[in-house]
Motif scaffolding. Sequence first.
Motif, mmCIF file in Angstrom:
data_model
loop_
_atom_site.group_PDB
_atom_site.id
_atom_site.type_symbol
_atom_site.label_atom_id
_atom_site.label_comp_id
_atom_site.label_asym_id
_atom_site.label_seq_id
_atom_site.Cartn_x
_atom_site.Cartn_y
_atom_site.Cartn_z
ATOM 1 N N GLY A 131 0.801 -1.217 0.000
ATOM 2 C CA GLY A 131 0.000 0.000 0.000
ATOM 3 C C GLY A 131 0.825 1.254 0.000
ATOM 4 O O GLY A 131 0.337 2.308 -0.314
ATOM 5 N N GLY A 132 2.114 1.144 0.288
ATOM 6 C CA GLY A 132 2.980 2.320 0.277
ATOM 7 C C GLY A 132 3.223 2.762 -1.153
ATOM 8 O O GLY A 132 2.965 2.013 -2.091
ATOM 9 N N PRO A 133 3.732 4.015 -1.332
ATOM 10 C CA PRO A 133 3.975 4.471 -2.691
ATOM 11 C C PRO A 133 5.111 3.677 -3.316
ATOM 12 O O PRO A 133 6.066 3.293 -2.630
ATOM 13 N N TRP A 134 4.989 3.434 -4.599
ATOM 14 C CA TRP A 134 6.059 2.736 -5.317
ATOM 15 C C TRP A 134 7.109 3.748 -5.706
ATOM 16 O O TRP A 134 6.830 4.730 -6.392
ATOM 17 N N ILE A 135 8.350 3.515 -5.227
ATOM 18 C CA ILE A 135 9.442 4.454 -5.521
ATOM 19 C C ILE A 135 10.124 4.037 -6.817
ATOM 20 O O ILE A 135 10.432 2.870 -7.008
ATOM 21 N N GLU A 136 10.338 5.058 -7.689
ATOM 22 C CA GLU A 136 11.022 4.781 -8.967
ATOM 23 C C GLU A 136 12.373 4.140 -8.680
ATOM 24 O O GLU A 136 13.175 4.687 -7.931
ATOM 25 N N PRO A 137 12.669 2.984 -9.285
ATOM 26 C CA PRO A 137 13.923 2.313 -8.938
ATOM 27 C C PRO A 137 15.130 3.027 -9.532
ATOM 28 O O PRO A 137 15.068 3.540 -10.651
ATOM 29 N N ASN A 138 16.185 3.124 -8.759
ATOM 30 C CA ASN A 138 17.452 3.600 -9.290
ATOM 31 C C ASN A 138 18.478 2.527 -8.965
ATOM 32 O O ASN A 138 18.184 1.580 -8.238
ATOM 33 N N PRO A 139 19.719 2.659 -9.547
ATOM 34 C CA PRO A 139 20.684 1.562 -9.355
ATOM 35 C C PRO A 139 20.888 1.177 -7.904
ATOM 36 O O PRO A 139 21.193 0.033 -7.605
ATOM 37 N N LYS A 140 20.668 2.124 -6.962
ATOM 38 C CA LYS A 140 20.903 1.818 -5.559
ATOM 39 C C LYS A 140 19.827 0.915 -4.996
ATOM 40 O O LYS A 140 20.096 -0.026 -4.250
ATOM 41 N N ASN A 141 18.576 1.228 -5.338
ATOM 42 C CA ASN A 141 17.529 0.433 -4.709
ATOM 43 C C ASN A 141 16.934 -0.630 -5.613
ATOM 44 O O ASN A 141 15.918 -1.224 -5.290
ATOM 45 N N VAL A 142 17.578 -0.829 -6.789
ATOM 46 C CA VAL A 142 17.106 -1.903 -7.663
ATOM 47 C C VAL A 142 17.210 -3.236 -6.937
ATOM 48 O O VAL A 142 16.293 -4.057 -6.954
ATOM 49 N N ASN A 143 18.332 -3.429 -6.239
ATOM 50 C CA ASN A 143 18.519 -4.667 -5.509
ATOM 51 C C ASN A 143 17.431 -4.845 -4.467
ATOM 52 O O ASN A 143 16.865 -5.927 -4.307
ATOM 53 N N ILE A 144 17.158 -3.739 -3.762
ATOM 54 C CA ILE A 144 16.138 -3.803 -2.725
ATOM 55 C C ILE A 144 14.800 -4.164 -3.357
ATOM 56 O O ILE A 144 14.059 -5.019 -2.861
ATOM 57 N N ALA A 145 14.530 -3.494 -4.500
ATOM 58 C CA ALA A 145 13.257 -3.744 -5.177
ATOM 59 C C ALA A 145 13.158 -5.209 -5.587
ATOM 60 O O ALA A 145 12.126 -5.859 -5.381
ATOM 61 N N LEU A 146 14.274 -5.723 -6.142
ATOM 62 C CA LEU A 146 14.272 -7.119 -6.587
ATOM 63 C C LEU A 146 14.085 -8.053 -5.403
ATOM 64 O O LEU A 146 13.312 -9.014 -5.464
ATOM 65 N N ASP A 147 14.787 -7.737 -4.290
ATOM 66 C CA ASP A 147 14.640 -8.548 -3.087
ATOM 67 C C ASP A 147 13.183 -8.542 -2.641
ATOM 68 O O ASP A 147 12.612 -9.572 -2.284
ATOM 69 N N ASN A 148 12.622 -7.339 -2.677
ATOM 70 C CA ASN A 148 11.240 -7.159 -2.256
ATOM 71 C C ASN A 148 10.313 -8.055 -3.076
ATOM 72 O O ASN A 148 9.498 -8.806 -2.534
ATOM 73 N N ILE A 149 10.508 -7.971 -4.409
ATOM 74 C CA ILE A 149 9.666 -8.752 -5.304
ATOM 75 C C ILE A 149 9.855 -10.236 -5.039
ATOM 76 O O ILE A 149 8.889 -10.997 -4.922
ATOM 77 N N SER A 150 11.119 -10.621 -4.896
ATOM 78 C CA SER A 150 11.388 -12.046 -4.717
ATOM 79 C C SER A 150 10.812 -12.524 -3.394
ATOM 80 O O SER A 150 10.287 -13.632 -3.289
ATOM 81 N N HIS A 151 10.879 -11.616 -2.392
ATOM 82 C CA HIS A 151 10.309 -11.976 -1.092
ATOM 83 C C HIS A 151 8.807 -12.167 -1.210
ATOM 84 O O HIS A 151 8.233 -13.129 -0.697
ATOM 85 N N LYS A 152 8.180 -11.239 -1.926
ATOM 86 C CA LYS A 152 6.733 -11.334 -2.115
ATOM 87 C C LYS A 152 6.375 -12.649 -2.789
ATOM 88 O O LYS A 152 5.407 -13.320 -2.421
#
Lengths: 307, 127
Positions: A131-152
Motif C-alpha cells: 500500500g505504500g507508494p512505489w518508488i522509482e527504482p534507481n541503481p541503488k535500490n534496484v537490488n532492494i526492489a528485486l529482493d522485495n519482489i522475490s520476497h513477495k
Amino acid sequence: MDGNIKQEDNREYTIKIIPHQGETVHSVRVPFRVLKYGLASLCAGAVLFVGALSFATYSAFTAKDDADRMAQLKKVNTLQQEQLTQLAKKANTLQDQMDEVREIEQELQMVSGLVAPEDAEAPTESFDGQGGPWIEPNPKNVNIALDNISHKLDVTRSHMDGIREAIKKQQKLGSYHTSYSAEIPSIWPSSGDVSSPYGMRWGGSDFHPGIDIANDYDTPIVATADGVVTFAGYNSGGYGNMVDIDHGNGLTTRYGHAEEVVVEAGQAVRRGQIIAFMGSTGFSTGPHVHYEVRVNGEVVNPENYLW
Amino acid sequence: MFDSMRKKVDSTNDIETIIGRSTAINGQISGSGNIRVDGRVDGGIAVAGDAIIGESGIIVGDIKARSLVVAGTVNGNVEVEGNLSIHATGQLIGDVKVRSLNIADGGVFKGQSDMAVRTGDVQVQPA
C-alpha cells in the motif's frame, strides 16, 4: 667517421627563390647542420602533427562511439526500469489477489477444521510494506526492489502451499462425505486435550457417549456446524449447562458442562459461532466440554465428524 | 621521386643561368636554356629559352629569346617568338617583334612594335 661528420658540419647550401617573372630573387644561406636539424625537427613536427591529428580523429570517433553506447545503455536502462516497475506492480497485484485467496483459504480451513499456518502469515505483514507508494527504482535500490519482489513471490508461494494443503484436505473430506455441507459437524467444538474418548471407559465400567475436551474455564465452545439450537440451559441429568443443536438430516450435536450458555433455544447458529464457555457444571470433575454427535437420536463416535 | 623532379627541372622551366646583381658582362650571351639577368650586360642576349630581366637588371643591346620578361631596363631591339611582358618597374626602349605583348600599369615601352596580324579576322581598312 669523425672526419666525415666534421666535413658534413662545414657544408653550406644556398637556397635561391627565383621568380620567373621579374621580382627580386631571394636567396637563403643554409648551413648543412641547420638543414639537418631543421629537416629533423620538421620531420618530428610532421610526425607529431600527424599523430595529434590521428589522435584527435580517433578520440572524436571514440567519443562519438561512447556517446552512442551511452545513449544505447540509457535506453536499455530506461526500458529495464519500466520493466522493473511493471514487475513490481504485478507482484503487488499478485499480492492483493493472494490476500483475497488467503481469505478464502482461511474460510476453507475453518470449514475443514485445519489450523491456519501462522508461520506463512507472519513475514507477509512485516516486510512487504503493502500500500505504500512505489518508488522509482534507481541503481541503488534496484537490488532492494528485486529482493522485495522475490520476497513477495516467496510469501505467495508459501500461501500457495497452504492453499494446496487446504484444497487437498477439502478433497479428502469430499471423498469421505459426498454430500458434505455446512450442516455436517466437522470442526472441534473447542481447543484443548481429549481427556476422555468415545466408547467404553477405562476398565469397562460404563459407556461414554461422547468425547471430553478439557481446557481452562471460559474457553469458548463453538457450534461444529450450521444448525438451530433446540436446547440451551441446565440439564439435571448430569450434563449441567448444555446446548443441543439440530443440524437437520437427523444430525444433532450436544455440548455439556458449560460454565455459561450464550445462545437460546430456537436460535440459528453458524459453524464456528460461540455458543457457550467451558465450565464444570453437572457431573463433572473439572472444566471440559462433553461433545456428542447423534444420528437420528443414536449416539455415534464424534471422531468421525472431526477433521 | 627526386629523379623525376630533377628531370622536370632540367627541362625548359629551369632557370639555368643567373647573372647576379653585382655582375657585369661585356659581350654577347648566347645559350639554349633560360636566363635571368639581375646585373648588367653590355652586349646582346640570344637564347632559345626564356629571358628574364630582373628589377636591377640592365641590358644594353638586342635580345632574342622564346619569351621575355622585363622588370628592369633594356636599351635595344627585342625579338621573341612568344610573349613580351613589361612589368610596372620595367622600361624598354627599342623596337620589338613579338607574337603578344603586355605592359603593366607603369611599365615603359618606347619604340616600334611588329606583331603578326590575325589571319582569320576581317581586315579593317584605314580610312
